[in-house]
Design a protein around this motif. Structure first.
Motif, PDB file in Angstrom:
ATOM      1  N   UNK A 284      82.441   6.344  52.910  1.00  0.00           N
ATOM      2  CA  UNK A 284      82.463   5.221  53.830  1.00  0.00           C
ATOM      3  C   UNK A 284      83.149   5.543  55.153  1.00  0.00           C
ATOM      4  N   UNK A 285      83.331   6.832  55.439  1.00  0.00           N
ATOM      5  CA  UNK A 285      84.035   7.223  56.654  1.00  0.00           C
ATOM      6  C   UNK A 285      83.118   7.594  57.806  1.00  0.00           C
ATOM      7  N   UNK A 286      83.737   8.184  58.837  1.00  0.00           N
ATOM      8  CA  UNK A 286      83.035   8.500  60.078  1.00  0.00           C
ATOM      9  C   UNK A 286      81.866   9.448  59.837  1.00  0.00           C
ATOM     10  N   UNK A 287      82.086  10.472  59.020  1.00  0.00           N
ATOM     11  CA  UNK A 287      81.050  11.471  58.800  1.00  0.00           C
ATOM     12  C   UNK A 287      79.794  10.842  58.202  1.00  0.00           C
ATOM     13  N   UNK A 288      79.963   9.851  57.354  1.00  0.00           N
ATOM     14  CA  UNK A 288      78.793   9.246  56.716  1.00  0.00           C
ATOM     15  C   UNK A 288      77.967   8.436  57.713  1.00  0.00           C
ATOM     16  N   UNK A 289      78.619   7.795  58.682  1.00  0.00           N
ATOM     17  CA  UNK A 289      77.861   7.098  59.729  1.00  0.00           C
ATOM     18  C   UNK A 289      77.091   8.111  60.564  1.00  0.00           C
ATOM     19  N   UNK A 290      77.755   9.211  60.903  1.00  0.00           N
ATOM     20  CA  UNK A 290      77.084  10.245  61.703  1.00  0.00           C
ATOM     21  C   UNK A 290      75.904  10.845  60.947  1.00  0.00           C
ATOM     22  N   UNK A 291      76.084  11.154  59.673  1.00  0.00           N
ATOM     23  CA  UNK A 291      74.993  11.722  58.888  1.00  0.00           C
ATOM     24  C   UNK A 291      73.859  10.719  58.706  1.00  0.00           C
ATOM     25  N   UNK A 292      74.206   9.461  58.539  1.00  0.00           N
ATOM     26  CA  UNK A 292      73.187   8.412  58.405  1.00  0.00           C
ATOM     27  C   UNK A 292      72.253   8.454  59.611  1.00  0.00           C
ATOM     28  N   UNK A 293      72.834   8.505  60.808  1.00  0.00           N
ATOM     29  CA  UNK A 293      72.017   8.557  62.026  1.00  0.00           C
ATOM     30  C   UNK A 293      71.267   9.868  62.132  1.00  0.00           C
ATOM     31  N   UNK A 294      71.931  10.978  61.822  1.00  0.00           N
ATOM     32  CA  UNK A 294      71.317  12.291  62.041  1.00  0.00           C
ATOM     33  C   UNK A 294      70.139  12.543  61.092  1.00  0.00           C
ATOM     34  N   UNK A 295      70.251  12.117  59.853  1.00  0.00           N
ATOM     35  CA  UNK A 295      69.141  12.319  58.924  1.00  0.00           C
ATOM     36  C   UNK A 295      67.908  11.572  59.422  1.00  0.00           C
ATOM     37  N   UNK A 296      68.084  10.334  59.887  1.00  0.00           N
ATOM     38  CA  UNK A 296      66.947   9.602  60.431  1.00  0.00           C
ATOM     39  C   UNK A 296      66.414  10.274  61.688  1.00  0.00           C
ATOM     40  N   UNK A 297      67.307  10.806  62.531  1.00  0.00           N
ATOM     41  CA  UNK A 297      66.847  11.499  63.738  1.00  0.00           C
ATOM     42  C   UNK A 297      66.040  12.745  63.390  1.00  0.00           C
ATOM     43  N   UNK A 301      62.778  12.252  64.935  1.00  0.00           N
ATOM     44  CA  UNK A 301      62.998  12.663  66.317  1.00  0.00           C
ATOM     45  C   UNK A 301      62.060  13.735  66.809  1.00  0.00           C
ATOM     46  N   UNK A 302      61.486  14.548  65.887  1.00  0.00           N
ATOM     47  CA  UNK A 302      60.543  15.573  66.311  1.00  0.00           C
ATOM     48  C   UNK A 302      59.300  14.986  66.946  1.00  0.00           C
ATOM     49  N   UNK A 303      58.960  13.760  66.570  1.00  0.00           N
ATOM     50  CA  UNK A 303      57.752  13.116  67.089  1.00  0.00           C
ATOM     51  C   UNK A 303      58.067  12.025  68.086  1.00  0.00           C
ATOM     52  N   UNK A 304      59.312  11.617  68.178  1.00  0.00           N
ATOM     53  CA  UNK A 304      59.670  10.534  69.098  1.00  0.00           C
ATOM     54  C   UNK A 304      60.905  10.943  69.899  1.00  0.00           C
ATOM     55  N   UNK A 305      60.705  11.474  71.112  1.00  0.00           N
ATOM     56  CA  UNK A 305      61.853  11.920  71.916  1.00  0.00           C
ATOM     57  C   UNK A 305      62.872  10.824  72.198  1.00  0.00           C
ATOM     58  N   UNK A 306      62.461   9.562  72.129  1.00  0.00           N
ATOM     59  CA  UNK A 306      63.396   8.469  72.400  1.00  0.00           C
ATOM     60  C   UNK A 306      64.511   8.400  71.361  1.00  0.00           C
ATOM     61  N   UNK A 307      64.333   9.058  70.211  1.00  0.00           N
ATOM     62  CA  UNK A 307      65.330   8.993  69.141  1.00  0.00           C
ATOM     63  C   UNK A 307      66.327  10.148  69.204  1.00  0.00           C
ATOM     64  N   UNK A 308      66.298  10.953  70.244  1.00  0.00           N
ATOM     65  CA  UNK A 308      67.119  12.161  70.294  1.00  0.00           C
ATOM     66  C   UNK A 308      68.465  11.941  70.973  1.00  0.00           C
ATOM     67  N   UNK A 309      68.942  10.715  71.009  1.00  0.00           N
ATOM     68  CA  UNK A 309      70.227  10.416  71.635  1.00  0.00           C
ATOM     69  C   UNK A 309      71.344  11.147  70.906  1.00  0.00           C
ATOM     70  N   UNK A 310      72.182  11.919  71.616  1.00  0.00           N
ATOM     71  CA  UNK A 310      73.240  12.670  70.932  1.00  0.00           C
ATOM     72  C   UNK A 310      74.345  11.778  70.351  1.00  0.00           C
ATOM     73  N   UNK A 311      74.770  10.755  71.100  1.00  0.00           N
ATOM     74  CA  UNK A 311      75.891   9.919  70.657  1.00  0.00           C
ATOM     75  C   UNK A 311      75.473   9.051  69.475  1.00  0.00           C
ATOM     76  N   UNK A 312      76.366   8.895  68.510  1.00  0.00           N
ATOM     77  CA  UNK A 312      76.037   8.207  67.264  1.00  0.00           C
ATOM     78  C   UNK A 312      75.614   6.765  67.494  1.00  0.00           C
ATOM     79  N   UNK A 313      76.375   6.034  68.279  1.00  0.00           N
ATOM     80  CA  UNK A 313      76.045   4.629  68.514  1.00  0.00           C
ATOM     81  C   UNK A 313      74.728   4.512  69.275  1.00  0.00           C
ATOM     82  N   UNK A 314      74.511   5.388  70.256  1.00  0.00           N
ATOM     83  CA  UNK A 314      73.234   5.375  70.986  1.00  0.00           C
ATOM     84  C   UNK A 314      72.078   5.698  70.043  1.00  0.00           C
ATOM     85  N   UNK A 315      72.302   6.651  69.139  1.00  0.00           N
ATOM     86  CA  UNK A 315      71.253   7.024  68.185  1.00  0.00           C
ATOM     87  C   UNK A 315      70.908   5.855  67.269  1.00  0.00           C
ATOM     88  N   UNK A 316      71.923   5.148  66.786  1.00  0.00           N
ATOM     89  CA  UNK A 316      71.675   3.999  65.912  1.00  0.00           C
ATOM     90  C   UNK A 316      70.892   2.916  66.652  1.00  0.00           C
TER      91      UNK A 316
END
Length: 901
Positions: A284-297, A301-316
């Motif tokens: 339930x910590x920071x790393x899990x929020x980051x991984x949650x976003x990154x796995x979806x990216x 993200x390979x097919x939708x450049x709009x999803x390639x936001x580096x920052x976690x909150x922007x990515x979500x």
């Protein structure tokens, strides 16, 4: 944000009481504290300028860091800056510090040279402008041996290492004034054996061929943050296909997800919430929020450049906006991320330590709470408990989504029972096929990884095939597909991770041989169906070009040809899948096929023209114009239609191009048109695009490939046959400037508006008879060439259009509706055309050589045509053809009808 003085004073009091590191800085820099109290954080920060690069750089950088750290902490504690603003300012400070340290290192080694040829690639939180209050930075250093300044006898590699070592020392060495930044270079490839700075070409080669799953995830948050940013940007652009893969590797995604599981296991002592809880790595910590976003990216993200936001909150936010993550989940995780990062900063402010764990001792936990404005440690835990619980629950659901299914039994009797239960009756053929797969004899199944992937996906696959209309035939086709693959690892992992795709794939294999053949040739086509938008209404030309253009920028001509073929193949396959799924109207998909071809033509013709201009220049006051005819002109392509094109050019045919190798206008445009045709039709490594037919040009195969617009107009007025004017009724300019296309459209309209004599119907009937003799119907469901089929319908319509001079629209449904409204066509002909056109689109997909044999395929076609079942479709089909035949008979001259009888 304007704050009352009491709020600023409260922040300073808490800092002084509970953060010894910051309290010492407040004593060292009282003028900054006074300015903060009087005017606020931003005004105080504006007075703290970056130091000069000189012999005092070690000291001045550290004092600058201390002043910046103090003021950013006060801005954070007072609420003048939120977490996002604080992390952004910390990251910007780190960028500038790296630039200054690098400039100092260069100045010491090569005093008279500009610092270039060495780039700092920021990964992790620095890469996404989310740097912690007291954080390591995790850069990768790369250099270009050709541009790196060095001493006369220096080896480029040695010079780069010396400069990089000094750069790290300037930032991280601890002196009486502290340090600037801790630098961790262990994220570079093979850190145990490689130098701390890598040649750029070697780095590119590594990431293109050897990099691991976690490295792909790390580069989601990457940027050229300091040093030679142009070099860094070139490096990152070169490895974009590694970071953002259009063909998903679900084995890698599984490994990335497992990283979090390993972290949970390794930091078990920080998993239980309470004192000692690890805010970063705990459940339930920071790393899990980051991984949650990154796995979806990584998935999308390979097919939708709009999803390639580096920052976690922007990515979500991007994921929620694209419908990949539920908006309420994204909003909650964003709020939780801010809360966890804020408390993480409080921990690090106390002693400038890179710590993430809540203190175990009650007094220390109370100090952290007071620094955050809470009464005590218990109140802080009460604030964090629901946050951690919700994050953990969201991440647990993600973990559950990628859970691996249990395999099928290996015992033959148990496996036979499982297969019978799945729908295989008798199960013996399926037993033999699975035994063959498990033996590893097929090329795609020879590696242990492939066999492991096979076992992972078998349960869902056999369930999906067993539910297919004809399980035995579908299994044979799937076996053939696997036999043709060089490797099946990723394909199997994909089917295991996305069970819905297994069901779509089996439906395609059982119902649509055209798509099954395409899938056998390019199995990665199935990837595109992961995207839920693959089943949205087809995009129009403008939308397709806007979507594709960013991914095509900077490609050389050959790679562009391949990339466009990839994009078209994916979309064409997805549109076919929509039809097989019963999710789209065949008439809408036919329009989508046409927009797809038009977008491809626009992009490839533009690229071909640009390349041709480099060699031969342009013909002044002249340009290429392309006309679409037939089904392409009428925006009614099927899955496998070819493209009927006519090439024209504007301007003077005696002109000459102005390039380094000038050509006369006629030669220029004939060669250019040949290249455009090749760009659209020649198979490349990415496969085939379209067949192009240019035989409808003036004088047919005997005439030049390209003529001027004036010549085209003269030919159509003076020499063209009636059938050529009939073809012109479906002509539509699809390439060229607005002015040029408008001029050609005017020519066509003027030609078609000319009065016609009574011979039109006679000539059309004679031509129709020749077609019937040359190409008899392929069967009773040949809805195109059979009696009363679409060819008869178009002949009847075109004769009426030419005789009446009305309703000259290349889009057949629009033209027919116009004729019917004017009393020039039977009202029922509009519905007859709709049914026959839908039937043609579906038969081209499900039964390209005749009529579908499987009951399920027949039902699919019937439903797509608006009928309850196959007998009802046949009845409607016969009625539609009688309607068409009756109209055509009423238009044909009596003698022609008699001869036909």
């Amino acid at each position: 944000m304007t704050l009352p003085p009491s709020t600023r004073r409260s922040a300073l009091d808490r800092l002084t009481a509970d953060a010894p590191f910051l309290a010492r800085l407040a004593e060292l820099f009282p003028e900054d504290v006074a300015r903060f109290l009087a005017d606020g954080t931003d005004t105080a920060l504006a007075a703290v300028t970056a130091p000069a690069v000189d012999e005092e750089v070690m000291r001045t950088l550290r004092r600058w860091r201390g002043r910046t750290a103090l003021l950013l902490a006060l801005g954070d504690l007072s609420g003048e800056h939120d977490v996002a603003a604080t992390t952004r300012r910390l990251s910007e400070f780190a960028d500038t510090a790296c630039d200054l340290a690098l400039a100092a290192a260069f100045a010491e080694r090569v005093p008279d040279a500009a610092p270039q040829g060495l780039a700092v690639i920021a990964l992790g939180k620095l890469g996404s402008f989310e740097l912690n209050y007291s954080s390591d930075i995790d850069p990768i250093l790369i250099f270009d041996p050709a541009t790196l300044p060095r001493r006369e006898r220096d080896d480029p590699d040695e010079a780069a290492v010396r400069i990089a070592r000094r750069f790290v020392e300037i930032l991280s060495a601890r002196t009486a004034d502290g340090h600037v930044l801790r630098v961790d270079l262990r994220l570079r490839p093979h850190p145990e054996v490689t130098p701390i700075v890598l040649p750029v070409n070697a780095a590119i080669s590594y990431y293109e061929s050897e990099a691991l799953a976690w490295e792909q995830a790390a580069f989601i948050r990457s940027r050229a943050s300091a040093g030679d940013r142009a070099l860094g940007t070139r490096f990152l652009e070169a490895i974009q296909p590694f970071i953002w893969r259009r063909s998903l590797d679900f084995r890698q995604l599984k490994e990335i997800g497992a990283m979090s599981d390993r972290i949970r296991d390794h930091f078990a002592q920080g998993q239980d919430f309470g004192p000692g809880y690890d805010l970063k790595r705990g459940r339930g910590g920071i790393r899990e929020i980051e991984f949650f976003a990154q796995v979806h990216q990584l998935i999308y993200g390979g097919r939708d450049p709009a999803l390639r936001a580096p920052a976690t909150v922007d990515a979500l936010a991007a994921l929620a906006g694209a419908g990949r993550v539920a908006p309420d989940v994204a909003a909650r995780l964003s709020d939780h991320y801010a809360t966890l990062r804020r408390i993480e900063h409080r921990l690090q402010m106390i002693d400038d330590q890179q710590t993430h764990s809540l203190p175990v001792q009650p007094d220390a936990l109370d100090a952290v709470a007071r620094l955050d404005g809470e009464a005590d440690g218990a109140a802080l835990l009460d604030t964090l408990r629901p946050v951690v619980g919700d994050v953990g629950a969201c991440y647990d659901r993600l973990v559950a989504d990628r859970a691996v299914a249990t395999g099928l039994p290996r015992d033959e009797s148990e496996l036979a029972a499982a297969l019978a239960a799945a729908g295989f009756e008798p199960p013996d053929p399926a037993l033999r096929t699975i035994a063959e797969w498990r033996s590893g004899k097929l090329r795609a199944l020879r590696s242990p990884a492939a066999l492991e992937a096979l076992e992972t996906m078998l349960p869902e696959l056999m369930k999906a095939i067993g539910a297919a209309p004809d399980p035995a035939a579908t299994l044979i086709r799937f076996d053939k597909l696997v036999a043709g693959l060089p490797s099946a690892v990723n394909f199997f992992h994909l089917l295991a991770a996305q069970p819905a795709l297994a069901r779509v794939a089996t439906r395609i294999l059982s119902l649509a041989p055209t798509l099954a053949d395409a899938l056998a040739a390019r199995v990665e086509l199935i990837d595109g169906l992961i995207d839920a938008r693959a089943f949205d209404a087809p995009a129009d030309k403008a939308e397709l070009i806007a979507e594709w253009t960013p991914g095509l920028a900077g490609l050389d001509y050959e790679r562009l040809l391949d990339r466009v073929r990839d994009r078209v193949g994916e979309r064409r396959f997805a549109y076919g899948a929509q039809l097989v799924a019963g999710a789209a109207d065949p008439l809408i998909v036919a329009r989508g096929y046409s927009d797809l071809a038009e977008a491809a033509l626009q992009l490839l013709a533009d690229a071909t023209v640009a390349e041709f201009v480099e060699a031969h220049g342009r013909v002044p006051d002249s340009e290429l114009v392309i006309l679409a005819l037939g089904r392409f002109g009428g925006q009614a392509l099927t899955h496998a239609s070819d493209l009927d094109l006519i090439y024209l050019f504007t301007g003077d045919h005696l002109a000459e191009s102005d390039g380094p190798r000038p050509l006369g206008a006629t030669t220029y445009y004939n060669r250019l048109a040949q290249r455009v045709t090749a760009a659209m039709s020649v198979p490349t490594a990415a496969g085939k695009l379209y067949d192009v037919d240019v035989r409808l040009r003036p004088q047919g195969a005997q005439g030049p490939l390209v003529v001027t617009v004036d010549s085209f107009e003269r030919y159509q007025r003076e020499e063209a046959w009636t059938w050529e004017h009939m073809a012109l009724l479906r002509a539509r300019p699809v390439y060229g400037s607005d002015a040029a296309r408008g001029e050609v459209a005017r020519v066509i309209a003027d030609v078609l508006a000319r009065p016609r004599g009574g011979s039109v119907a006679t000539e059309a009937a004679a031509m129709r008879a020749r077609i019937a003799a040359h190409k008899p119907p392929a069967g009773p469901l040949d809805v195109k060439t059979g009696a009363g089929g679409l060819v008869d319908l178009e002949f009847a319509m075109q004769v009426v259009q030419l005789q009446s001079g009305r309703c000259h629209d290349p889009h057949i449904p629009t033209a027919l509706a116009c004729l019917a409204a004017a009393g020039l066509a039977p009202d029922a002909i509009v519905a007859a055309h709709r049914l026959l056109a839908r039937l043609l689109v579906m038969l081209r997909l499900t039964a390209p050589d005749g009529e579908p044999q499987a009951a399920a395929a027949r039902q699919l076609v019937a439903a797509a045509c608006g009928c309850d079942n196959w007998p009802a479709l046949l009845e409607a089909h016969d009625a539609a053809r009688q309607e068409v035949a009756g109209w055509w008979a009423a238009i044909r001259p009596a003698d022609e009808q008699q001869e036909t009888k």
